[in-house]
Scaffold this active site. Structure first.
Site: not given
Length: 353
Positions: A156-157
């Site tokens: 996600i990051e």
């Protein structure tokens, strides 16, 4: 329920991966088949990174990537939809095995899952890249007695891009801001940026997540704090002290954080059930060596990365991929370099001292 339904509709119209505002630097676009003359004409590491990161396409979806899917059968079309009851059952199964116990169904999570399913090529490439990073992530998480599911946060990051940069200035595979990075010994200077170091930044992420859980004691709110900052979570909890869960407090979080936990649940699902959706894994990866096949050695004298790679009969791009923290070619003593274990003999032969 009205809020969840309305946001689900909104989420379908705008893919979740665009919410983070991370500059999806196309890290892997030009490093699969780089022309030798291009590498030889580059006079410093920074220019090489720019060459490898070239292109305007977001994340890992560039069409020119030389990934080769294991399954090219057109009959096995990707299944981009799933009915609510089936998704609920699968999430319940994952949640029973999970140590964080937050993998639960709602319409917002459903929208996030289908948003990822529509990016099947991206997911296939992420799974391929995870072969290099996840063993190391799992080792570090286990050392800190943290749930292994937290490894999915890095997707996600940063899309597992060790040199990803956000518009806000966060950097690296775990997207540390400079101030937070310094707290966890991620040093930044004109030679290197430790936030780009996958091993050091994973250690820092584990320590930070451990701190957040000790402080908050709720994994949904820990993830919210990782995204928005612990200060935001503290303020929301103080203002609404009669509500304790993320979903009860959902409407008070920034929009990005509202989507963050659904995305985390969705990527947990996708990484466990991609086969059921006919998502092909791409077996070609820029990493020719596994994490467990590398070793870290101290630099005892100033050395050029280009010369070091040449002396070990190792490609320059392979050395750079294993050492993304370095911003320049000349590395002073006191630093460390990672290289393949099968090059130890040449290293000892060429660097006897």
């Amino acid at each position: 329920m009205f809020i969840l339904k309305s946001l689900a509709i909104q989420s379908i119209s705008k893919p979740f991966l665009e919410q983070k505002n991370v500059m999806k630097m196309n890290f892997y676009k030009n490093i699969y088949n780089p022309k030798l003359e291009d590498i030889n004409n580059i006079h410093n590491t920074e220019k090489l990174w720019k060459k490898m990161l070239g292109g305007k396409k977001k994340s890992l979806s560039g069409k020119r990537l030389s990934f080769h899917p294991r399954n090219n059968n057109k009959k096995n079309a990707v299944i981009i939809n799933i009915n609510p009851e089936e998704l609920r059952l699968r999430l319940n199964f994952l949640n029973q095995k999970s140590k964080i116990k937050i993998l639960k169904y709602n319409s917002l999570v459903h929208a996030s899952v289908e948003s990822y399913l529509r990016m099947s090529k991206y997911i296939g490439k992420i799974i391929s890249l995870s072969d290099f990073y996840f063993p190391m992530f799992e080792e570090k998480l286990e050392n800190y007695r943290l749930p292994k599911e937290l490894k999915y946060l890095a997707i996600i990051e940063s899309n597992l891009n060790p040199v990803a940069i956000s518009k806000a200035g966060a950097r690296g595979i775990w997207q540390f801001m400079p101030e937070t990075g310094k707290i966890y010994n991620l040093n930044i200077n004109n030679i290197s940026d430790d936030r780009n170091d996958p091993i050091k930044s994973t250690e820092a992420a584990c320590r930070y997540l451990k701190f957040l859980y000790k402080k908050i004691g709720n994994w949904e709110l820990v993830l919210a704090a990782y995204n928005a900052g612990p200060g935001i979570v503290d303020k929301i909890l103080q203002r609404h002290n009669n509500r304790k869960s993320f979903w009860e407090l959902w409407e008070f979080f920034p929009k990005e954080t509202q989507n963050y936990i659904p995305k985390f649940i969705a990527i947990n699902y996708i990484m466990n059930y991609y086969k059921e959706h006919n998502i092909s894994i791409y077996h070609s990866s820029p990493y020719r060596y596994k994490y467990t096949e590398t070793v870290l050695i101290p630099v005892k004298e100033k050395i050029s990365l280009k010369f070091f790679a040449y002396s070990l009969n190792l490609s320059y791009q392979d050395l750079i991929l294993l050492n993304p923290q370095y911003l320049v070619d000349l590395i002073p003593p006191g630093n460390k370099l990672r290289f393949p274990k099968n090059k130890i003999y040449l290293f000892k032969k060429n660097y006897k001292n």
